[in-house]
Design a protein around this motif. Structure first.
Motif, PDB file in Angstrom:
ATOM      1  N   MET A 116      59.419 -68.584 -74.371  1.00 49.71           N
ATOM      2  CA  MET A 116      58.407 -68.846 -73.336  1.00 49.71           C
ATOM      3  C   MET A 116      58.267 -70.333 -73.031  1.00 49.71           C
ATOM      4  SD  MET A 116      57.245 -65.839 -72.386  1.00 49.71           S
ATOM      5  CE  MET A 116      55.579 -65.883 -71.720  1.00 49.71           C
ATOM      6  N   ASP A 118      60.512 -74.201 -71.634  1.00 50.99           N
ATOM      7  CA  ASP A 118      61.593 -74.770 -70.821  1.00 50.99           C
ATOM      8  C   ASP A 118      62.089 -76.038 -71.498  1.00 50.99           C
ATOM      9  OD1 ASP A 118      63.261 -75.846 -68.866  1.00 50.99           O
ATOM     10  OD2 ASP A 118      62.025 -75.080 -67.225  1.00 50.99           O
ATOM     11  N   HIS A 173      50.134 -70.059 -69.977  1.00 46.44           N
ATOM     12  CA  HIS A 173      50.974 -69.284 -69.062  1.00 46.44           C
ATOM     13  C   HIS A 173      50.157 -68.354 -68.177  1.00 46.44           C
ATOM     14  CE1 HIS A 173      54.984 -70.545 -69.934  1.00 46.44           C
ATOM     15  NE2 HIS A 173      54.919 -70.261 -71.222  1.00 46.44           N
ATOM     16  N   CYS A 234      61.962 -59.824 -68.662  1.00 49.36           N
ATOM     17  CA  CYS A 234      61.015 -60.757 -69.265  1.00 49.36           C
ATOM     18  C   CYS A 234      61.669 -62.139 -69.338  1.00 49.36           C
ATOM     19  CB  CYS A 234      60.629 -60.292 -70.663  1.00 49.36           C
ATOM     20  SG  CYS A 234      59.832 -58.669 -70.717  1.00 49.36           S
ATOM     21  N   PRO A 235      60.901 -63.219 -69.480  1.00 42.27           N
ATOM     22  CA  PRO A 235      61.491 -64.571 -69.496  1.00 42.27           C
ATOM     23  C   PRO A 235      62.540 -64.764 -70.577  1.00 42.27           C
ATOM     24  CG  PRO A 235      59.116 -64.705 -69.204  1.00 42.27           C
ATOM     25  CD  PRO A 235      59.426 -63.271 -69.492  1.00 42.27           C
ATOM     26  N   TRP A 236      62.369 -64.142 -71.748  1.00 43.75           N
ATOM     27  CA  TRP A 236      63.329 -64.330 -72.842  1.00 43.75           C
ATOM     28  C   TRP A 236      64.579 -63.453 -72.665  1.00 43.75           C
ATOM     29  CZ3 TRP A 236      58.393 -62.336 -73.396  1.00 43.75           C
ATOM     30  CH2 TRP A 236      58.294 -60.962 -73.626  1.00 43.75           C
ATOM     31  N   THR A 238      66.307 -63.297 -69.520  1.00 49.14           N
ATOM     32  CA  THR A 238      67.126 -63.788 -68.419  1.00 49.14           C
ATOM     33  C   THR A 238      68.296 -64.611 -68.940  1.00 49.14           C
ATOM     34  OG1 THR A 238      65.741 -65.765 -68.186  1.00 49.14           O
ATOM     35  CG2 THR A 238      65.153 -63.833 -66.858  1.00 49.14           C
ATOM     36  N   LEU A 241      67.477 -70.141 -67.194  1.00 51.64           N
ATOM     37  CA  LEU A 241      66.111 -70.534 -66.876  1.00 51.64           C
ATOM     38  C   LEU A 241      65.933 -70.549 -65.359  1.00 51.64           C
ATOM     39  CD1 LEU A 241      65.690 -73.456 -69.430  1.00 51.64           C
ATOM     40  CD2 LEU A 241      64.495 -71.255 -69.488  1.00 51.64           C
ATOM     41  N   ALA A 260      56.324 -62.491 -66.685  1.00 53.45           N
ATOM     42  CA  ALA A 260      57.133 -63.481 -65.967  1.00 53.45           C
ATOM     43  C   ALA A 260      56.467 -63.992 -64.703  1.00 53.45           C
ATOM     44  CB  ALA A 260      58.503 -62.881 -65.639  1.00 53.45           C
TER      45      ALA A 260
END
Length: 515
Positions: A116, A118, A173, A234-236, A238, A241, A260
């Motif tokens: 979660m 960057d 977030h 979900c973000p983890w 993809t 980034l 997300a």
């Protein structure tokens, strides 16, 4: 280094039948799912962190059960089979986490995908002007802000533990503010403005069972038949980034909508020997322009006078019972009041489980101002939704309306009494108003639940057997008692007694005006 699958960071409450003697008070994501049937619930102290963590766990529960897609077969029947098993499938948990274990590291400078976060912020933001850990922890004062729960110094901050930092990472977030933030430079263009998080200002409502297993299963919403897990990411999950210069992509399904939709980008810097504390943090914008459409299955949606759809805001002055009719009752038409959270449509199908309603929120403004955490819980009322026939629904609404009616009248009465006593029509009677509210609303809540439990749900009695006269009188007596107690100190003088006597009529609707 500190993998969130197995490191103990999620605070939990264990059920009375939990094995292993004295189980740990914190667990990792893997154990939270595998032992969810033994866990009574989450023990997260901050309501916004609780609401954010629930959404992450909903997404994981959908993945490990295969309920992230509508098929194969009937979605409700598949969920019923899992519910009958009484636990999440261990094979499903293993097959989901095994190939993705490296995506759950809290810090990951080598692979570049901390959970979660960057990693690009390390060189896209000024390392000398980081946000700092006091900014990361939402209950701490930072910069020139006033102290809220505690005092602190940006120059020598107390380093938060990794579990504390992760929960606050989630709060940012979901509830992060709009406006100015740390500058981020992408492709030679530097900017320092961000958009508010998807849950900022909103009140979130969740079905809650006797165990974390029941809570997570009841919190799942059936996806549309067009949803595919290969696209609903979900973000983890993809491959790359997101591009901060592209417009944010709208979520294609429930898992992306749950996890997300953040408008903020963060990066934590480890401290200690193995990252058990966080020593610094970058906090900035995730997208240069555009906003992910605000949608959520756990919010009450209302329509403004201008026709805009917006979630019911968190209000620390508003008790949860005042939202009960909006939570339990279906709208008959599109114009029939607020739209209840979509999650309750599917949760009602689990009628054999005694489900409560948990409300979690953060009273705040769209930008930087945060006021107060908000949390509430009902008795096990969700199962009554099917029992509330058309003849009973007006009774629930009337109960709430009477409670609010005399609350408003009490507020007007004490303010009028104060203005008359100090002989200033513009006087602020806030002190009396706050004391009167503190005395009235707890009693009104108890009165509401007592009468709610006595409603006849068989449809044999008109209006659920609610006696309108005695109900009205009960709430009126509560208002009268609060009014008399708050104003008693000034009735010893002639002016005070007259002010109180004249204002008392507001409890009964005020003087009628001649037409």
């Amino acid at each position: 280094m500190y993998n969130l699958l197995d490191e103990p960071w999620i605070p939990v409450r264990w059920g009375p039948d939990a094995p292993d003697g004295e189980p740990p008070d914190r667990v990792g994501l893997r154990e939270a799912l595998l032992r969810s049937q033994d866990i009574a619930g989450l023990a997260v102290a901050e309501p916004p962190a609780h609401a954010a963590l629930l959404r992450v766990l909903y997404a994981l529960a959908a993945r490990v059960t295969g309920l992230d897609e509508a098929g194969p077969g009937n979605w409700y029947r598949r969920r019923e089979v899992i519910g009958d098993a009484g636990r999440f499938p261990a094979a499903g948990v293993a097959s989901y986490f095994a190939p993705r274990a490296d995506r759950f590291f809290l810090y990951d400078p080598d692979r570049g995908r901390p959970w979660m976060q960057d990693i690009r912020l390390a060189h896209q933001c000024d390392p000398v002007k980081t946000a700092g850990v006091n900014k990361l922890i939402v209950t701490r004062p930072s910069g020139n802000n006033h102290a809220w729960f505690r005092h602190g110094s940006d120059a020598r901050p107390d380093l938060p533990t990794a579990p504390e930092a992760v929960l606050n990472l989630l709060v940012w977030h979901y509830y992060g503010p709009s406006g100015r933030c740390s500058a981020r430079e992408v492709n030679g263009v530097k900017s320092a403005s961000t958009t508010a998080g998807p849950l900022r200002t909103a009140m979130s409502y969740h079905p809650e069972g006797a165990s974390l297993f029941e809570t997570l299963l009841a919190g799942l919403v059936p996806p549309k038949v067009t949803v595919r897990r290969t696209q609903d990411l979900c973000p983890w999950e993809t491959a790359e980034l997101p591009d901060p210069e592209e417009l944010p992509a709208p979520p294609t399904g429930p898992c992306a909508r749950l996890t997300a939709c953040s408008q903020h980008a963060l990066l934590l810097e480890p401290g200690g020997e193995r990252g058990e504390v966080v020593q610094d943090a970058f906090i900035t914008w995730a997208y240069r322009s555009g906003r992910i459409e605000r949608d959520d299955d756990y919010l009450i949606w209302q329509i403004s006078k201008q026709g805009n759809r917006y979630p019911r805001p968190a209000d620390s002055q508003r008790a949860l019972w005042r939202d009960l009719d909006a939570l339990l009752l279906h709208r008959m038409t599109e114009d029939d009041g607020p739209q209840r959270p979509a999650v309750f449509d599917s949760a009602e199908e689990l009628g054999e489980w005694p489900l409560r309603v948990r409300a979690l929120g953060f009273e705040q403004e769209g930008q930087a101002k945060d006021t107060q955490f908000v949390e509430g819980s009902t008795p096990a009322v969700l199962g009554h939704a099917e029992e509330l026939k058309a003849s009973v629904r007006p009774a629930v609404a009337r109960l709430r309306q009477y409670g609010e009616l005399y609350g408003r009248r009490l507020d007007r009465a004490v303010k009028r009494a104060w203005a008359a006593y100090v002989d200033d029509a513009k006087a602020d009677g806030g002190t009396w108003s706050a004391e009167a509210a503190a005395r009235y609303w707890p009693g009104a809540e108890a009165e509401f639940w007592a009468r709610f439990r006595r409603l006849d749900r068989t449809s044999r009695t008109l209006g659920g057997g609610l006696d309108l006269d005695t109900t009205r009188s009960a709430f009126l007596r509560l208002a009268e008692t609060s009014f008399d107690t708050v104003t008693a100190s000034v009735t010893r003088t002639l002016r005070g007694a007259k002010a109180v006597s004249d204002a008392r009529i507001e409890l009964y609707g005020g003087r009628r005006r001649n037409r």
